[in-house]
Write a protein that holds these residues in place. Structure first.
Motif, short mmCIF file in Angstrom:
data_model
loop_
_atom_site.label_atom_id
_atom_site.label_comp_id
_atom_site.label_asym_id
_atom_site.label_seq_id
_atom_site.Cartn_x
_atom_site.Cartn_y
_atom_site.Cartn_z
N ARG A 8 0.87 -1.19 0.00
CA ARG A 8 0.00 0.00 0.00
C ARG A 8 0.91 1.24 0.00
O ARG A 8 1.98 1.23 0.62
N HIS A 9 0.48 2.29 -0.69
CA HIS A 9 1.28 3.52 -0.78
C HIS A 9 1.56 4.14 0.60
O HIS A 9 0.88 3.82 1.58
N ASN A 15 -4.96 11.03 4.02
CA ASN A 15 -5.00 9.97 5.04
C ASN A 15 -4.88 10.62 6.42
O ASN A 15 -5.62 10.29 7.35
N ILE A 20 -11.69 11.33 2.55
CA ILE A 20 -11.89 10.16 1.69
C ILE A 20 -11.25 10.41 0.32
O ILE A 20 -11.54 11.42 -0.33
N GLN A 21 -10.39 9.48 -0.11
CA GLN A 21 -9.65 9.66 -1.37
C GLN A 21 -10.31 8.94 -2.53
O GLN A 21 -10.62 9.54 -3.55
N GLY A 22 -10.49 7.62 -2.41
CA GLY A 22 -10.98 6.85 -3.55
C GLY A 22 -10.07 7.06 -4.75
O GLY A 22 -8.85 6.93 -4.64
N ARG A 58 -0.47 9.11 -5.56
CA ARG A 58 0.15 8.64 -4.31
C ARG A 58 0.85 7.30 -4.50
O ARG A 58 1.88 7.04 -3.88
N GLU A 82 -7.66 2.62 -6.38
CA GLU A 82 -8.54 2.45 -5.20
C GLU A 82 -9.99 2.36 -5.66
O GLU A 82 -10.36 2.78 -6.78
N MET A 85 -15.16 5.83 -4.90
CA MET A 85 -16.07 6.13 -3.78
C MET A 85 -17.08 7.22 -4.12
O MET A 85 -17.63 7.87 -3.21
N HIS A 150 -3.69 0.19 -3.08
CA HIS A 150 -4.41 0.97 -2.06
C HIS A 150 -5.04 0.05 -1.01
O HIS A 150 -5.19 -1.16 -1.24
N GLY A 151 -5.50 0.67 0.09
CA GLY A 151 -6.00 -0.09 1.22
C GLY A 151 -7.18 -1.00 0.90
O GLY A 151 -7.14 -2.21 1.15
O1 LIG Z 1 -9.62 7.14 1.54
C1 LIG Z 1 -9.59 6.11 0.86
O2 LIG Z 1 -9.70 6.11 -0.37
C2 LIG Z 1 -9.39 4.76 1.51
O3 LIG Z 1 -10.01 4.64 2.70
C3 LIG Z 1 -7.93 4.49 1.74
O4 LIG Z 1 -7.33 4.53 0.51
P1 LIG Z 1 -5.77 4.62 0.31
O5 LIG Z 1 -5.21 3.27 0.60
O6 LIG Z 1 -5.60 5.02 -1.13
O7 LIG Z 1 -5.27 5.63 1.30
#
Ligand SMILES: O=C(O)[C@H](O)COP(=O)(O)O
Length: 215
Positions: A8-9, A15, A20-22, A58, A82, A85, A150-151
């Motif tokens: 994961r980055h 973060n 929220i990134q998505g 990222r 990711e 979202m 990503h997460g």
């Molecule tokens: O905010 C987000 O998109 C996810 O919860 C975490 O995504 P990331 O691994 O890209 O930070």
């Protein structure tokens, strides 16, 4: 046996702000850059030969640091992005209305068909992640690829390899710059195909990311 590393980055500004990134993006923090160099040292020691990365900023920056340490080129693959979202991207978590928090909670708690309006389901995410992982099987014999993603994307991938639904991904804690490993094998003792060797290892990091301390 093919060994594939999953990273994961590094920690990003959003973060750290719990935004929220998505498929939207923010830059790595100073801590995120340091984490990326630490995971890069681990990747070099592991003998990584190929780096395949989500094309978001990222992951791109994290992959560049790992590539510099390993002396590899980077292949960008949008299937490693990711989860989309939808309407909640760019929003701070503590500003969501009750209805919006309900959409987010359904994803986090693992409702199979949960999706944020205008966003993607965990199953759709997991399908494209499996396609990207399976593409590693076409690499030359002896390759040791590392995917930067990503997460939720990596959580959905690992969950489904374990036979859990994609929506179980929030049962896994995959921290920024953690390493997981999955192997494609045909051992008589294991299920044929992909198996999980390790998930979420952060033993190479000297400090957890700020957002992780708040969880
Ligand atoms: O905010 C987000 O998109 C996810 O919860 C975490 O995504 P990331 O691994 O890209 O930070």
């Amino acid at each position: 046996m093919l060994q594939v590393y999953l990273v994961r980055h590094g920690e990003t500004q959003w973060n750290a702000e719990r935004r929220i990134q998505g498929q939207s993006d923010s830059a790595l923090t100073e801590n995120g850059e340091r984490q990326a160099w630490q995971v890069a040292g681990r990747a070099r020691a592991l003998g990584v030969t190929h780096i395949i990365s989500s094309d978001l900023g990222r992951t791109r920056r994290t992959a560049e640091i790992i590539a510099e340490a390993c002396g590899c080129d980077i292949i960008f693959d949008e299937r490693l992005r990711e989860l989309n979202m939808g309407v909640l991207e760019r929003r701070k978590m503590d500003t969501l209305t009750e209805e919006e928090e309900g959409w987010r909670r359904r994803l986090v708690d693992g409702t199979p068909d949960g999706r944020i309006p205008e966003g993607e389901s965990m199953q759709e995410l997991s399908n494209r992640m499996h396609e990207a992982l399976n593409a590693c099987r076409e690499l030359p014999e002896g390759s040791r690829p590392l995917l930067v993603s990503h997460g939720m994307a990596l959580g959905g991938l690992v969950s489904t390899i374990l036979g859990l639904p994609a929506s179980a991904e929030r049962r896994l804690r995959l921290r920024n710059c953690s390493i997981s490993r999955v192997d494609y094998q045909h051992s008589p003792w294991l299920a044929s195909g992909w198996v999980v060797e390790t998930a979420g290892d952060i033993s190479h990091l000297d400090a957890p990311a700020l957002d992780e301390l708040q969880r």
